[in-house]
Every structure is written in structure tokens, then in C-alpha cells.
Design a protein around this motif. Structure first.
Motif, short mmCIF file in Angstrom:
data_model
loop_
_atom_site.label_atom_id
_atom_site.label_comp_id
_atom_site.label_asym_id
_atom_site.label_seq_id
_atom_site.Cartn_x
_atom_site.Cartn_y
_atom_site.Cartn_z
N GLN A 15 0.83 -1.20 0.00
CA GLN A 15 0.00 0.00 0.00
C GLN A 15 0.87 1.25 0.00
N GLY A 16 0.52 2.20 -0.86
CA GLY A 16 1.30 3.43 -0.98
C GLY A 16 2.29 3.40 -2.12
N SER A 17 2.49 2.24 -2.71
CA SER A 17 3.40 2.11 -3.85
C SER A 17 2.58 1.99 -5.12
N SER A 18 2.92 2.78 -6.12
CA SER A 18 2.13 2.80 -7.36
C SER A 18 2.94 2.26 -8.52
N SER A 19 2.26 1.56 -9.42
CA SER A 19 2.91 0.97 -10.58
C SER A 19 3.25 2.04 -11.61
N LYS A 20 4.42 1.89 -12.26
CA LYS A 20 4.81 2.80 -13.33
C LYS A 20 4.31 2.30 -14.68
N LEU A 21 3.70 1.12 -14.69
CA LEU A 21 3.24 0.51 -15.94
C LEU A 21 1.83 0.99 -16.26
N ASN A 22 1.68 1.58 -17.44
CA ASN A 22 0.37 1.98 -17.94
C ASN A 22 -0.19 0.84 -18.77
N THR A 23 -1.32 0.30 -18.33
CA THR A 23 -1.84 -0.93 -18.94
C THR A 23 -1.99 -0.81 -20.44
N PHE A 24 -2.60 0.24 -20.91
CA PHE A 24 -2.92 0.34 -22.33
C PHE A 24 -1.74 0.89 -23.14
N ARG A 25 -1.12 1.97 -22.66
CA ARG A 25 -0.01 2.55 -23.41
C ARG A 25 1.15 1.56 -23.53
N ASP A 26 1.58 0.98 -22.40
CA ASP A 26 2.69 0.05 -22.43
C ASP A 26 2.28 -1.28 -23.06
N GLY A 27 0.99 -1.64 -22.94
CA GLY A 27 0.52 -2.85 -23.60
C GLY A 27 0.63 -2.74 -25.11
N ILE A 28 0.27 -1.57 -25.64
CA ILE A 28 0.41 -1.34 -27.09
C ILE A 28 1.87 -1.40 -27.50
N LYS A 29 2.76 -0.85 -26.66
CA LYS A 29 4.19 -0.91 -26.97
C LYS A 29 4.69 -2.35 -27.03
N VAL A 30 4.21 -3.18 -26.10
CA VAL A 30 4.63 -4.58 -26.08
C VAL A 30 4.16 -5.30 -27.35
N LEU A 31 2.88 -5.06 -27.72
CA LEU A 31 2.36 -5.70 -28.93
C LEU A 31 3.13 -5.22 -30.17
N LYS A 32 3.46 -3.94 -30.20
CA LYS A 32 4.26 -3.42 -31.31
C LYS A 32 5.63 -4.07 -31.34
N THR A 33 6.22 -4.27 -30.16
CA THR A 33 7.53 -4.93 -30.09
C THR A 33 7.45 -6.34 -30.64
N ILE A 34 6.37 -7.06 -30.31
CA ILE A 34 6.22 -8.43 -30.81
C ILE A 34 6.16 -8.43 -32.33
N LEU A 35 5.42 -7.50 -32.92
CA LEU A 35 5.31 -7.43 -34.38
C LEU A 35 6.66 -7.07 -35.01
N VAL A 36 7.37 -6.14 -34.40
CA VAL A 36 8.69 -5.76 -34.93
C VAL A 36 9.65 -6.94 -34.82
N MET A 37 9.62 -7.64 -33.68
CA MET A 37 10.49 -8.80 -33.51
C MET A 37 10.11 -9.91 -34.49
N LEU A 38 8.81 -10.06 -34.74
CA LEU A 38 8.37 -11.05 -35.72
C LEU A 38 8.92 -10.71 -37.10
N LYS A 39 8.87 -9.44 -37.47
CA LYS A 39 9.41 -9.00 -38.76
C LYS A 39 10.91 -9.24 -38.84
N ASN A 40 11.62 -8.97 -37.74
CA ASN A 40 13.08 -9.09 -37.74
C ASN A 40 13.55 -10.52 -37.61
N TYR A 41 12.85 -11.32 -36.79
CA TYR A 41 13.33 -12.67 -36.49
C TYR A 41 12.62 -13.75 -37.29
N ARG A 42 11.41 -13.49 -37.80
CA ARG A 42 10.68 -14.45 -38.62
C ARG A 42 10.17 -13.75 -39.88
N PRO A 43 11.07 -13.25 -40.71
CA PRO A 43 10.63 -12.44 -41.86
C PRO A 43 9.77 -13.21 -42.85
#
Length: 309
Positions: free
Chosen positions: A199-227
Motif C-alpha cells: 500500500q502506498g506504492s504505485s505501478s509505473k506501468l500503464n496498462t494500455f499505453r505500455d501494452g500497445i508498446k509490447v504488442l508493437k515490439t512483438i510485431l517488430v520482432m516477428l518481422k526481424n526474427y521471422r521475416p
């Protein structure tokens, strides 16, 4: 070179960092505890230093930037990375470190999802996001890793010094996971307990903003590693769309001997050409990727030779 280096990236964790440092010093007395302060404004660095940690600074904001600097600056036989928010108990630290030092693993994943994560984490969208990311990487990269997004991991020296860190934020864990899978590194899982932030500690992770970044990273990694898979999938979609447009034109031609829908035929032809181009791009990049993989293995062999001799 340290035997074990505990790496703790921190941003405004003054309320929890003292307990984290003391817990890990107790669990791994031979380890050096490094706290990298990422522009904290609440005195995190002072608290960590008073608790016995070696405090260093990274001025570029973002967890990825901190991890990149830690990996560059610190030499150790085993690296243990953990968040400074006291969500990962130190009682699992020895098992993670032994998997590297005694088991020869290159990356050890602290698996929260098989223990207490879903009951402790009170953010339902985080739980959904973890399941989605795990499912996507399982489909694209065929793995047995249970927890893709965990911040509790152990690494070997070889992994740390050969892993290119390109991400700046919380998508760093996904990037490291995909790199280890692509390079056929030895990966192990250790089930760890997880507790929600105090209690009193807050997460720095934004569910939607950082979630979109993660999904974008997966797509970029897919392009780079599984062209071939990436561009081949686009090619297949374009081909099916072109085929869907062409069939009515062909059907009409077989019945009447006339082509009345020239625009549709033209669009269909361009769609087929685009599908062929994307397929060729995927095949060419796949060859280049194979050559890059071969070069990495040769570099890794030379790296091991220089390290041990």
C-alpha cells in the motif's frame, strides 16, 4: 568480475527499496547489489545506499535504457534482475542463480503465472495482457516459457554481453525473451511467488499505453526474427483478396466471353503482384536472417574462446 550481481532498476521506489536490498543481501550474501536510479525524485538513491547497495545512475528515462546501461557496465558470472517494488520475494533468488551457475542456463525466467500472480494482482487488464502476450509468442516463436513479462530473471555472462537491447520501456522483457528463443539459448523456468505492490506504492506501468508498446515490439520482432512468416502472411492475405476479386471476373468471362469489370480485374492483378513482391521480400530477408544467425554463432564461439582462454 562479480560472482552474482543483483540488478535493480528503480524509479521512485523509496518506500520499498530498503526492504528489497536487505532481503536480497540476506538471501545472497556473496552478491553485489546494484541499484540504478532512473531520475527518482523521492530519495530512492539515498535509501538504497544506506541499505548497502551500490548506487549508480541512468539519466535516460525508461527501464530499457537502465537495463542497457547495467548490462554494459557490470561484469558477473550470474546476473539477477529484479524490480525495486518488493513484488518478488528474495526467497527464490538462490534457485534462479543456481540455475545459471550450476545448471548452465543462459536465461532463467521467474515464473509468476504458475503461482500467485493471478490471485495477487488486482489489475485484471494486466492479467489479460500477460495471457495475450504469452499466447502470441507461443504461436509465433514456439516456446515453453510460462511468463514472458516477468521482471524477475537471471542471466549468464554470455547472454548479457551478446543481447542487443533496443527497447526503452517495459517491453524490454519481451525483447530479451525473443532474443533468447531465436538464438537457441538455454532457457529455464523457476516458479516464483508474487505479491502485489504494498500500500502506498504505485505501478509505473500503464496498462494500455505500455501494452500497445509490447504488442508493437512483438510485431517488430516477428518481422526481424521471422521475416518469411511475417511477409508471407501479408502475401497470403493479399493473394486471397486478389483471388476473391478475380473469381467473379473469371466466372463471367467463362459464361459470356467478355470482361465487363476491367477495374476489378486490374485491382486483382495489382493485388497478386503485391502478394508476389511481399513473398519475395520474405524469402530474401529469411536468407539474410539465416546468414546473420550463422555469424552470431561464429561470434559467440570466438567470444567463449576469449572469455575462457
Amino acid at each position: 568480475m562479480d560472482e552474482i550481481a543483483v540488478l535493480i532498476p528503480c524509479y521512485n521506489e523509496a518506500g520499498t527499496i530498503e526492504k528489497v536490498v536487505r532481503d536480497f543481501r540476506k538471501a545472497l550474501p556473496e552478491a553485489v547489489i546494484y541499484v540504478y536510479d532512473n531520475n527518482s525524485t523521492d530519495g530512492t538513491d539515498r535509501v538504497a545506499r544506506d541499505a548497502g547497495a551500490v548506487v549508480r545512475y541512468e539519466r535516460r528515462q525508461g527501464k530499457g535504457a537502465v537495463v542497457r546501461t547495467m548490462f554494459r557496465e557490470i561484469d558477473a558470472r550470474c546476473y539477477l534482475m529484479v524490480d525495486g517494488d518488493d513484488t518478488y520475494p528474495a526467497e527464490n533468488a538462490r534457485a534462479l542463480a543456481d540455475a545459471v551457475l550450476k545448471g548452465g542456463a543462459d536465461m532463467v525466467v521467474g515464473d509468476r503465472l504458475s503461482s500467485t500472480y493471478f490471485s495477487e494482482n488486482k489489475r485484471p487488464f494486466h492479467n489479460l495482457g500477460n495471457r495475450m502476450v504469452r499466447g502470441m509468442i507461443h504461436v509465433f516463436f514456439e516456446h515453453k516459457i510460462q511468463d514472458i513479462m516477468t521482471g524477475y530473471r537471471a542471466f549468464s555472462y554470455l547472454f548479457v554481453k551478446t543481447c542487443p537491447i533496443l527497447s526503452n520501456g517495459f517491453e524490454i522483457e519481451t525483447e530479451m525473451t525473443i532474443h533468447a528463443l531465436d538464438k537457441n539459448m538455454l532457457i529455464d523456468n523457476v516458479v516464483v511467488n508474487y505479491r502485489d505492490r504494498p500500500q502506498g506504492s504505485s505501478s509505473k506501468l500503464n496498462t494500455f499505453r505500455d501494452g500497445i508498446k509490447v504488442l508493437k515490439t512483438i510485431l517488430v520482432m516477428l518481422k526481424n526474427y521471422r521475416p518469411l512468416l511475417f511477409f508471407g502472411s501479408i502475401s497470403l492475405v493479399l493473394f486471397l483478396a486478389a483471388l476473391g476479386l478475380f473469381i467473379p471476373v473469371l466466372s463471367e468471362y467463362t459464361k459470356t466471353g467478355l470482361v465487363l469489370k476491367f477495374p476489378t480485374l486490374i485491382v486483382s492483378g495489382f493485388g497478386a503482384m503485391a502478394a508476389l513482391i511481399f513473398l519475395c521480400c520474405g524469402m530474401i530477408l529469411n536468407v539474410l536472417k539465416a546468414q546473420s544467425r550463422q555469424q552470431f554463432e561464429l561470434t559467440l564461439n570466438q567470444f567463449k574462446k576469449d572469455l575462457f582462454f
